[in-house]
Scaffold this motif. Structure first.
Motif, mmCIF file in Angstrom:
data_model
loop_
_atom_site.group_PDB
_atom_site.id
_atom_site.type_symbol
_atom_site.label_atom_id
_atom_site.label_comp_id
_atom_site.label_asym_id
_atom_site.label_seq_id
_atom_site.Cartn_x
_atom_site.Cartn_y
_atom_site.Cartn_z
ATOM 1 N N GLY A 158 0.812 -1.211 0.000
ATOM 2 C CA GLY A 158 0.000 0.000 0.000
ATOM 3 C C GLY A 158 0.842 1.256 0.000
ATOM 4 O O GLY A 158 0.619 2.186 -0.780
ATOM 5 N N SER A 159 1.870 1.254 0.844
ATOM 6 C CA SER A 159 2.691 2.456 0.941
ATOM 7 C C SER A 159 3.473 2.689 -0.344
ATOM 8 O O SER A 159 3.677 3.824 -0.769
ATOM 9 C CB SER A 159 3.631 2.361 2.154
ATOM 10 O OG SER A 159 4.847 1.781 1.787
ATOM 11 N N ALA A 164 2.445 1.827 -3.339
ATOM 12 C CA ALA A 164 1.494 2.273 -4.364
ATOM 13 C C ALA A 164 1.150 3.746 -4.197
ATOM 14 O O ALA A 164 0.925 4.459 -5.174
ATOM 15 C CB ALA A 164 0.226 1.419 -4.284
ATOM 16 N N LYS A 165 1.126 4.212 -2.922
ATOM 17 C CA LYS A 165 0.705 5.595 -2.679
ATOM 18 C C LYS A 165 1.850 6.599 -2.748
ATOM 19 O O LYS A 165 1.639 7.800 -2.754
ATOM 20 C CB LYS A 165 0.015 5.686 -1.310
ATOM 21 C CG LYS A 165 -1.447 5.225 -1.384
ATOM 22 C CD LYS A 165 -2.160 5.463 -0.070
ATOM 23 C CE LYS A 165 -1.628 4.533 0.987
ATOM 24 N NZ LYS A 165 -2.339 4.502 2.242
ATOM 25 N N ASN A 166 3.099 6.087 -2.753
ATOM 26 C CA ASN A 166 4.259 6.974 -2.731
ATOM 27 C C ASN A 166 4.388 7.732 -4.056
ATOM 28 O O ASN A 166 4.679 7.158 -5.109
ATOM 29 C CB ASN A 166 5.518 6.139 -2.479
ATOM 30 C CG ASN A 166 6.721 7.021 -2.206
ATOM 31 O OD1 ASN A 166 6.773 8.162 -2.674
ATOM 32 N ND2 ASN A 166 7.666 6.500 -1.470
ATOM 33 N N ALA A 167 4.197 9.056 -3.993
ATOM 34 C CA ALA A 167 4.227 9.874 -5.210
ATOM 35 C C ALA A 167 5.622 9.932 -5.828
ATOM 36 O O ALA A 167 5.772 10.118 -7.032
ATOM 37 C CB ALA A 167 3.743 11.287 -4.892
ATOM 38 N N TRP A 183 4.398 6.421 -10.510
ATOM 39 C CA TRP A 183 3.881 5.235 -11.189
ATOM 40 C C TRP A 183 3.414 5.550 -12.600
ATOM 41 O O TRP A 183 3.401 4.667 -13.468
ATOM 42 C CB TRP A 183 2.751 4.600 -10.372
ATOM 43 C CG TRP A 183 3.293 3.939 -9.117
ATOM 44 C CD1 TRP A 183 3.235 4.423 -7.852
ATOM 45 C CD2 TRP A 183 4.006 2.705 -9.049
ATOM 46 N NE1 TRP A 183 3.868 3.574 -6.982
ATOM 47 C CE2 TRP A 183 4.361 2.499 -7.694
ATOM 48 C CE3 TRP A 183 4.389 1.760 -9.999
ATOM 49 C CZ2 TRP A 183 5.061 1.397 -7.266
ATOM 50 C CZ3 TRP A 183 5.094 0.653 -9.558
ATOM 51 C CH2 TRP A 183 5.427 0.475 -8.212
#
Ligand SMILES: Nc1ncnc2c1ncn2[C@@H]1O[C@H](COP(=O)(O)OP(=O)(O)OP(=O)(O)O)[C@@H](O)[C@H]1O
Ligand SMILES: [Mg+2]
Lengths: 318, 254
Positions: A46-47, A49-52, A56
């Motif tokens: 999760g972290s 995937a959310k890390n700007a 991505w």
């Protein structure tokens, strides 16, 4: 016959143990550990995937880009060719090392000593810049002026060829040790039996010893192949246009180093996963004739169904 | 007089400093069965291995059907044979090992077919037909597709005998063919060997099966410490040995 559980408790004394239901051991600790591990893994995913900072969108944009595909193709053929060269030459060197001739043995030992004893990076740079060391490649009789062939080194040693030579020769040194261990793992009685049937040494090696050595050779060679796939990344130092070279070319321009490295990692991971398929097939092929008991996957073991599986031993594994 | 199948004269062999064979003389005529007996370490296996050149002899001479093993005589010199020539000689000599040494990666049928296919270069159909007949001869027609690991010791040894016979040898060497077997499996293997002897095969058998030796052998040879202590009619050697060493050994195995 009464087979209800109520009846079983009273009738259990006079029933033979074969008919009794089996209660598998419950591994509660394993369940707790599994839940904890899965939670942790989900948190990490999760972290990420959310890390700007990982961008991505950039990863998605380049994952299937043409340049990356070109690099991928080069990486793949380079891996395949270097492994083929390494295994072929390595087998030859292994046989030389086991030979009774001290000259052959010495040459093989020297080869392994040099190519295993120096850093691969150095070997790659060496082959990449061999043109600076030797301007021409000449084939002739040493210490005379007679030459049959004379070519400019740089036209012969393109970066791709240099990369192949460097990786292949280095691999041959390691593969030769694996093959040698494989050959030595085969019972000497096998070669004797073959000889007593009138088989000559070369035929004996090919038909009897090597096929049996394969069982020992394949698992470490699978490792070597995976290593090779990733080591091809080193040839980016001589711009051989492999996956890594092309990734570097991209981030040299757009400065998206981390996302591009994620792209590279995803592809290497995918390729390594695919490599497991031929390895499993080869292991089965060369495992013929070894009786094995039925394999139970870890998941089934954890669920506790491994209690009384019918053992499937003799189902003709051809 | 025909040339004997095996003619050994003063055969010597040493490993390092240890002399294992100290001048063995032995003659085996065609169609005869010769049983070799002797305590462990007396050099029986070594002598057998010398006969098909798995070991090189250091002195003396060893001839199979008049041909020297491992050498060619040229005038007053002996020339060592090349690998190819040694291999050609070995085709005529079958060998059966104590530990069977079947090829584990091949089925019983493929084990038997291997040498005819790749050494004698017979056609696949012919090799298959011969192999099936041989497996039937040793009572294993129904096990042709099994791998060695799926066969009992006695079955493996019988496949090994069929494999050796597939090369149509003139001489068969057996090195303790039954001593790695459970007692109840010994009989099947001995039956096959008995039949082979009855069919006229020349055989040299290292064995501790005194009963087999007494019944089947034409000569019994007792070896100890690298020399032939006593040789002759098996009834004589095994029932009324002249030498004290033979007597001592027999009293232990019987
Ligand atoms: N390759 C070898 N290198 C060194 N010594 C050996 C070798 N092969 C056999 N020997 C020695 O030679 C002697 C005779 O061995 P051999 O195997 O011929 O005895 P054997 O009569 O067959 O005994 P067994 O009944 O135990 O099989 C033994 O002392 C053994 O240790
Ligand atoms: Mg022995």
């Amino acid at each position: 016959m009464a087979t209800t559980t109520a009846a079983a408790s009273t009738a259990s004394e006079d029933r033979c143990p074969d008919d009794l239901p089996v209660v598998p051991v419950r591994h509660y600790g394993r369940w707790v550990a599994a839940v904890a591990a899965i939670t942790a893994l989900a948190g990490i995913a999760g972290s990420l995937a959310k890390n700007a900072n990982l961008h991505w969108d950039v990863v998605g944009h380049y994952l299937f880009a043409d340049l990356i595909f070109d690099g991928l193709v080069t990486t793949l053929w380079l891996t395949a060719a270097a492994m083929a060269l390494g295994l072929g030459l390595g087998t030859l060197i292994a046989v030389m090392r086991l030979s009774a001739s001290p000259v052959l043995h010495g040459m093989a030992t020297l080869f392994v000593w040099v190519f295993r004893g120096t850093p691969l990076l150095v070997q790659i740079i060496f082959w990449g810049y061999a043109g600076a060391l030797y301007k021409y490649v000449m084939i002739g009789i040493p210490f005379t002026d007679i030459t049959f062939l004379r070519v400019e080194t740089n036209s012969l040693l393109t970066p791709a060829i240099a990369a192949l030579l460097a990786l292949g020769l280095n691999e041959a040194a390691y593969a030769s040790e694996i093959v040698r261990a494989g050959i030595q793992s085969v019972d000497p009685g096998q070669a004797e039996a073959a000889h007593s049937l009138g088989m000559r040494p070369a035929l004996t090696m090919r038909r009897i010893v090597l096929p049996q050595a394969m069982r020992v050779i394949i698992p470490p060679m699978g490792n070597e192949t995976i290593n090779m796939l990733k080591m091809t990344a080193l040839v980016s130092v001589i711009s051989a246009h492999d996956l890594m070279s092309n990734i570097q070319d991209v981030y040299a321009q757009n400065y998206q180093v981390i996302p591009m490295l994620v792209v590279a990692s995803l592809w290497y991971l995918a390729l390594v996963t695919l490599l497991g398929v031929p390895q499993a097939w080869l292991e089965r092929r060369y495992g013929r004739g070894t009786a094995r008991s039925g394999h139970v996957s870890p998941l089934r073991r954890m669920l506790g169904v491994a209690g009384r599986l019918p053992t499937k031993r003799q189902e003709g594994n051809r | 007089m025909t040339t004997p199948m095996l003619h050994a004269r003063n055969v010597r062999k040493h490993f390092g400093k240890v002399e294992v064979l100290k001048g063995i003389d032995l003659t085996v005529e065609r169609g005869q069965v010769c049983c070799l007996l002797g305590p462990s370490g007396s050099g029986k296996s070594t002598f057998l291995r010398c006969i098909n050149h798995l070991e090189k002899i250091d002195a003396g001479s060893l001839a199979v059907e008049g041909d020297l093993v491992g050498y060619r005589r040229h005038g007053q010199r002996l020339h060592e044979l090349r690998e190819r020539e040694v291999a050609a000689h070995r085709r005529d000599i079958g060998m059966v090992f104590q530990r069977f040494n079947l090829f584990p990666h091949m089925t019983a049928l493929d084990n038997v077919m291997e040498a005819p296919l790749n050494v004698s270069k017979v056609s696949r159909a012919q090799a298959r037909q011969d192999a099936e007949r041989l497996l039937e001869q040793v009572g294993l027609a129904d096990r042709a597709g099994h791998y060695p690991a799926q066969l009992s010791g006695g079955q493996q040894q019988r496949v090994a005998i069929a494999r050796a016979l597939a090369m149509k040898p003139k001489l068969m060497l057996f090195d303790e063919p039954t001593s790695a077997l459970d007692p109840e499996l010994v009989g099947d293997v001995l039956d096959v060997m008995r039949q082979l002897a009855a069919d006229g095969m020349t055989m040299i058998v290292v064995t501790h099966e005194i009963g087999f030796a007494r019944e089947v052998a034409d000569t019994a040879v007792f070896m100890d410490e690298g020399v032939v202590v006593e040789a002759g009619d098996p009834r004589q050697v095994l029932l009324h040995p002249e030498q004290e060493r033979t007597r001592a050994f027999l009293s232990k195995v019987l």
